[in-house]
Design a protein around this motif. Structure first.
Motif, PDB file in Angstrom:
ATOM      1  N   LEU A   1       3.257   6.050   5.237  1.00 50.64           N
ATOM      2  CA  LEU A   1       2.863   5.112   6.281  1.00 50.64           C
ATOM      3  C   LEU A   1       4.069   4.503   6.971  1.00 50.64           C
ATOM      4  N   ASP A   2       3.814   4.075   8.198  1.00 51.21           N
ATOM      5  CA  ASP A   2       4.840   3.441   9.017  1.00 51.21           C
ATOM      6  C   ASP A   2       5.088   2.018   8.529  1.00 51.21           C
ATOM      7  N   TYR A   3       6.293   1.519   8.778  1.00 52.30           N
ATOM      8  CA  TYR A   3       6.616   0.150   8.391  1.00 52.30           C
ATOM      9  C   TYR A   3       5.972  -0.837   9.361  1.00 52.30           C
ATOM     10  N   VAL A   4       6.218  -0.674  10.665  1.00 54.59           N
ATOM     11  CA  VAL A   4       5.676  -1.580  11.672  1.00 54.59           C
ATOM     12  C   VAL A   4       4.436  -0.963  12.295  1.00 54.59           C
ATOM     13  N   MET A   5       3.272  -1.624  12.091  1.00 51.84           N
ATOM     14  CA  MET A   5       1.993  -1.147  12.624  1.00 51.84           C
ATOM     15  C   MET A   5       1.138  -2.344  13.023  1.00 51.84           C
ATOM     16  N   PRO A   6       0.175  -2.133  13.923  1.00 52.22           N
ATOM     17  CA  PRO A   6      -0.755  -3.208  14.264  1.00 52.22           C
ATOM     18  C   PRO A   6      -1.620  -3.602  13.066  1.00 52.22           C
ATOM     19  N   LYS A   7      -2.059  -4.850  13.055  1.00 50.30           N
ATOM     20  CA  LYS A   7      -3.032  -5.418  12.116  1.00 50.30           C
ATOM     21  C   LYS A   7      -2.505  -5.611  10.702  1.00 50.30           C
ATOM     22  N   LEU A   8      -1.737  -4.647  10.184  1.00 51.33           N
ATOM     23  CA  LEU A   8      -1.213  -4.763   8.824  1.00 51.33           C
ATOM     24  C   LEU A   8      -0.014  -3.834   8.694  1.00 51.33           C
ATOM     25  N   ASN A   9       1.184  -4.399   8.391  1.00 52.83           N
ATOM     26  CA  ASN A   9       2.350  -3.522   8.321  1.00 52.83           C
ATOM     27  C   ASN A   9       2.417  -2.779   6.980  1.00 52.83           C
ATOM     28  N   GLY A  10       3.378  -1.861   6.875  1.00 55.87           N
ATOM     29  CA  GLY A  10       3.450  -0.981   5.722  1.00 55.87           C
ATOM     30  C   GLY A  10       3.705  -1.698   4.411  1.00 55.87           C
ATOM     31  N   VAL A  11       4.534  -2.755   4.430  1.00 55.89           N
ATOM     32  CA  VAL A  11       4.837  -3.492   3.198  1.00 55.89           C
ATOM     33  C   VAL A  11       3.617  -4.262   2.715  1.00 55.89           C
ATOM     34  N   HIS A  12       2.908  -4.922   3.644  1.00 58.23           N
ATOM     35  CA  HIS A  12       1.699  -5.655   3.254  1.00 58.23           C
ATOM     36  C   HIS A  12       0.633  -4.702   2.728  1.00 58.23           C
ATOM     37  N   PHE A  13       0.497  -3.560   3.376  1.00 60.75           N
ATOM     38  CA  PHE A  13      -0.429  -2.523   2.912  1.00 60.75           C
ATOM     39  C   PHE A  13      -0.098  -2.135   1.468  1.00 60.75           C
ATOM     40  N   THR A  14       1.186  -1.870   1.235  1.00 56.39           N
ATOM     41  CA  THR A  14       1.624  -1.417  -0.083  1.00 56.39           C
ATOM     42  C   THR A  14       1.409  -2.483  -1.148  1.00 56.39           C
ATOM     43  N   ARG A  15       1.767  -3.717  -0.850  1.00 51.44           N
ATOM     44  CA  ARG A  15       1.607  -4.797  -1.830  1.00 51.44           C
ATOM     45  C   ARG A  15       0.141  -4.983  -2.194  1.00 51.44           C
ATOM     46  N   PHE A  16      -0.743  -4.830  -1.223  1.00 46.39           N
ATOM     47  CA  PHE A  16      -2.169  -4.971  -1.515  1.00 46.39           C
ATOM     48  C   PHE A  16      -2.636  -3.845  -2.428  1.00 46.39           C
ATOM     49  N   ILE A  17      -2.246  -2.622  -2.126  1.00 45.99           N
ATOM     50  CA  ILE A  17      -2.645  -1.480  -2.962  1.00 45.99           C
ATOM     51  C   ILE A  17      -2.109  -1.645  -4.381  1.00 45.99           C
ATOM     52  N   ARG A  18      -0.869  -2.077  -4.513  1.00 42.62           N
ATOM     53  CA  ARG A  18      -0.256  -2.232  -5.837  1.00 42.62           C
ATOM     54  C   ARG A  18      -0.846  -3.397  -6.623  1.00 42.62           C
ATOM     55  N   SER A  19      -1.610  -4.281  -5.973  1.00 37.47           N
ATOM     56  CA  SER A  19      -2.242  -5.383  -6.698  1.00 37.47           C
ATOM     57  C   SER A  19      -3.363  -4.893  -7.598  1.00 37.47           C
ATOM     58  N   PHE A  20      -3.785  -3.623  -7.432  1.00 33.68           N
ATOM     59  CA  PHE A  20      -4.806  -3.018  -8.288  1.00 33.68           C
ATOM     60  C   PHE A  20      -4.114  -2.100  -9.290  1.00 33.68           C
ATOM     61  N   SER A  21      -4.270  -2.399 -10.574  1.00 35.68           N
ATOM     62  CA  SER A  21      -3.594  -1.596 -11.605  1.00 35.68           C
ATOM     63  C   SER A  21      -4.017  -0.130 -11.564  1.00 35.68           C
ATOM     64  N   THR A  22      -5.230   0.137 -11.103  1.00 38.47           N
ATOM     65  CA  THR A  22      -5.727   1.506 -11.094  1.00 38.47           C
ATOM     66  C   THR A  22      -4.977   2.407 -10.113  1.00 38.47           C
ATOM     67  N   PHE A  23      -4.224   1.811  -9.175  1.00 44.31           N
ATOM     68  CA  PHE A  23      -3.486   2.593  -8.169  1.00 44.31           C
ATOM     69  C   PHE A  23      -1.998   2.698  -8.497  1.00 44.31           C
ATOM     70  N   ARG A  24      -1.617   2.410  -9.739  1.00 46.45           N
ATOM     71  CA  ARG A  24      -0.189   2.375 -10.074  1.00 46.45           C
ATOM     72  C   ARG A  24       0.498   3.730  -9.970  1.00 46.45           C
ATOM     73  N   ASN A  25      -0.277   4.833 -10.079  1.00 46.64           N
ATOM     74  CA  ASN A  25       0.334   6.162 -10.027  1.00 46.64           C
ATOM     75  C   ASN A  25       0.197   6.840  -8.670  1.00 46.64           C
ATOM     76  N   VAL A  26      -0.278   6.107  -7.668  1.00 45.00           N
ATOM     77  CA  VAL A  26      -0.332   6.644  -6.311  1.00 45.00           C
ATOM     78  C   VAL A  26       1.069   6.556  -5.704  1.00 45.00           C
ATOM     79  N   GLY A  27       1.542   7.654  -5.105  1.00 49.37           N
ATOM     80  CA  GLY A  27       2.860   7.654  -4.477  1.00 49.37           C
ATOM     81  C   GLY A  27       2.806   7.040  -3.089  1.00 49.37           C
ATOM     82  N   ILE A  28       3.754   6.166  -2.754  1.00 42.82           N
ATOM     83  CA  ILE A  28       3.781   5.521  -1.441  1.00 42.82           C
ATOM     84  C   ILE A  28       5.173   5.654  -0.831  1.00 42.82           C
ATOM     85  N   MET A  29       5.218   6.280   0.345  1.00 43.80           N
ATOM     86  CA  MET A  29       6.455   6.399   1.120  1.00 43.80           C
ATOM     87  C   MET A  29       6.292   5.603   2.411  1.00 43.80           C
ATOM     88  N   ILE A  30       7.268   4.746   2.734  1.00 44.14           N
ATOM     89  CA  ILE A  30       7.240   3.966   3.968  1.00 44.14           C
ATOM     90  C   ILE A  30       8.304   4.503   4.919  1.00 44.14           C
TER      91      ILE A  30
END
Length: 440
Positions: free
Chosen positions: A51-80
């Motif tokens: 995902l892109d870093y700068v995007m409308p509505k929700l940037n890449g870092v906020h997206f990532t932090r939200f996903i990582r707040s769920f323990s079940t997604f700990r093994n999903v790979g995320i590239m920004i």
């Protein structure tokens, strides 16, 4: 082949990455902004997100932090992906939860190589109760995301502030129960806190409370394994088995330290999600309670193995450091990790495995040093005064050879032993522990 979600407000980049990945056999979905990306994430359930870093509505870092707040997604790979003028502070880059950052301005060949190598890593979407609920009811609006984030931070704060009652473990358990009664509807609440040798089980509720052994059996069905020898039953119970239950396992550095179990929740999916949100803060609180109990007991030795416990070894090491400096003697530390221990506990039981550990510690004390500590379930620290790294290695080699020979050490062949040696170079005790733990 992987399922890859591409989130970028640039149609050119979406198409470019999609074509690249599908050409190499991967399945893809695309989204044009962070919010749409979240909705696609919870319906597509990708193994990897780019995902892109700068995007409308929700940037890449906020997206990532939200996903990582769920323990079940700990093994999903995320590239920004970041643009030419976009920089991110190293601290926030590390804390964002992304696995890697990649500049869009890099050469095309480098971008393609990096993306394909990243996607080929063993990232995966793991199935869980929490994931099942999120898959059925994905997030539709940004307000839902903000509400979820607020819920997470509020629960964390409410639980962590209970540390002020650290002197009263029973009171803390009552307050956690009270908190969950405000959040959920259920019959009974059970909590287990475990050290290397003991488990304490608390329970509160509206109906007759189930047997602790039934509670432990249910937790074991969810992956908790009983490595302790003694169970302290901190409640009155009826001779009955558990009904329907939701279980959340608590751990510290991947080691089990207890669990929370809710019996007959009105909506099991909601109970499971709330427990998952509370996992981190309850785990921290349980670890603190264990440490406080150890301090309060005044005991220096681990009851199972006879080695020093993690509380007392710090004082021993401090004294040895001082003596080493004054006497100009070398000082070395040996971390010994037993990789097969979990399998032994499960296959042969706590009694057999703990007896084996006792024999192993006795051998360490006789062959290496009388300063041996158990710092985790399957990890021991040996302090060698007057030995440099080379001399310590020679002693370890002799020990490993002894463990492989028939006779008194026959049973120790079942232990898969890994060692790491560190010679003291005037670091502080905290720095020593950091260096030892970082070499795993």
């Amino acid at each position: 082949m992987k399922k890859v979600l591409i989130v970028d407000d640039s149609a050119v980049w979406r198409t470019y990455l999609q074509n690249l990945l599908e050409l190499h056999g991967h399945t893809t979905e695309v989204a044009k902004d962070g919010l749409e990306g979240l909705n696609k994430f919870f319906t597509f359930l990708p193994d990897v997100v780019i995902l892109d870093y700068v995007m409308p509505k929700l940037n890449g870092v906020h997206f990532t932090r939200f996903i990582r707040s769920f323990s079940t997604f700990r093994n999903v790979g995320i590239m920004i992906l970041t643009g030419a003028e976009e920089t991110i502070n190293p601290f926030w880059a590390k804390k964002s939860g992304a696995n890697v950052f990649l500049k869009k301005t890099a050469a095309q060949s480098e971008i393609e190589r990096t993306v394909l190598e990243f996607v080929s890593q063993p990232f995966s979407m793991e199935w869980s109760r929490e994931l099942h609920t999120l898959h059925i009811e994905p997030y539709g609006e940004l307000v839902d995301i903000l509400e979820e984030s607020l819920r997470d931070s509020t629960i964390t704060k409410e639980i962590l502030q209970l540390s002020e009652y650290i002197y009263d473990e029973t009171l803390i358990m009552k307050k956690i129960y009270s908190l969950f009664t405000e959040l959920l509807e259920f019959d009974n609440f059970y909590a287990c806190i475990s050290t290397y040798s003991h488990a304490r089980i608390y329970a509160f509720g509206k109906t007759d409370l189930a047997s602790p052994y039934s509670v432990l059996e249910k937790a074991e069905n969810y992956g908790f394994f009983s490595y302790f020898e003694y169970v302290e039953k901190c409640y009155n119970f009826a001779d009955r088995n558990l009904g329907q239950a939701v279980v959340e396992l608590m751990s510290k550095k991947d080691e089990p330290i207890g669990f929370v179990l809710i019996e007959n929740p009105k909506i099991p999916e909601v109970a499971g999600h709330i427990l998952a949100l509370a996992n981190y803060s309850i785990s921290q609180l349980f670890d603190l309670l264990n440490y406080n109990k150890l301090l309060g007991s005044g005991k220096e030795l681990d009851e199972v193995t006879g080695a020093y416990n993690r509380h007392s070894i710090a004082a021993k090491i401090t004294n040895l450091m001082d003596f080493s400096k004054r006497s100009e003697l070398p000082l070395s530390f040996v971390r010994i990790t037993l990789r097969s221990l979990r399998k032994l506990y499960i296959s042969k039981g706590a009694e057999y495995t703990n007896r084996l550990l006792k024999s192993f510690v006795t051998l360490l004390e006789e062959s290496l040093s009388d300063t041996v500590a158990r710092v985790s379930i399957g990890e021991f620290l040996v302090v060698l005064l007057g030995k440099n790294q080379q001399q310590a290695q020679a002693q370890i080699d002799s020990l490993l050879k002894l463990c492989s020979e028939p006779g008194r050490c026959e049973d120790l062949k079942e232990l898969v032993i890994e060692t790491y040696i560190l010679e003291w170079k005037d670091e502080s005790i905290g720095e020593i522990f950091e260096r030892l733990s970082s070499k795993k």
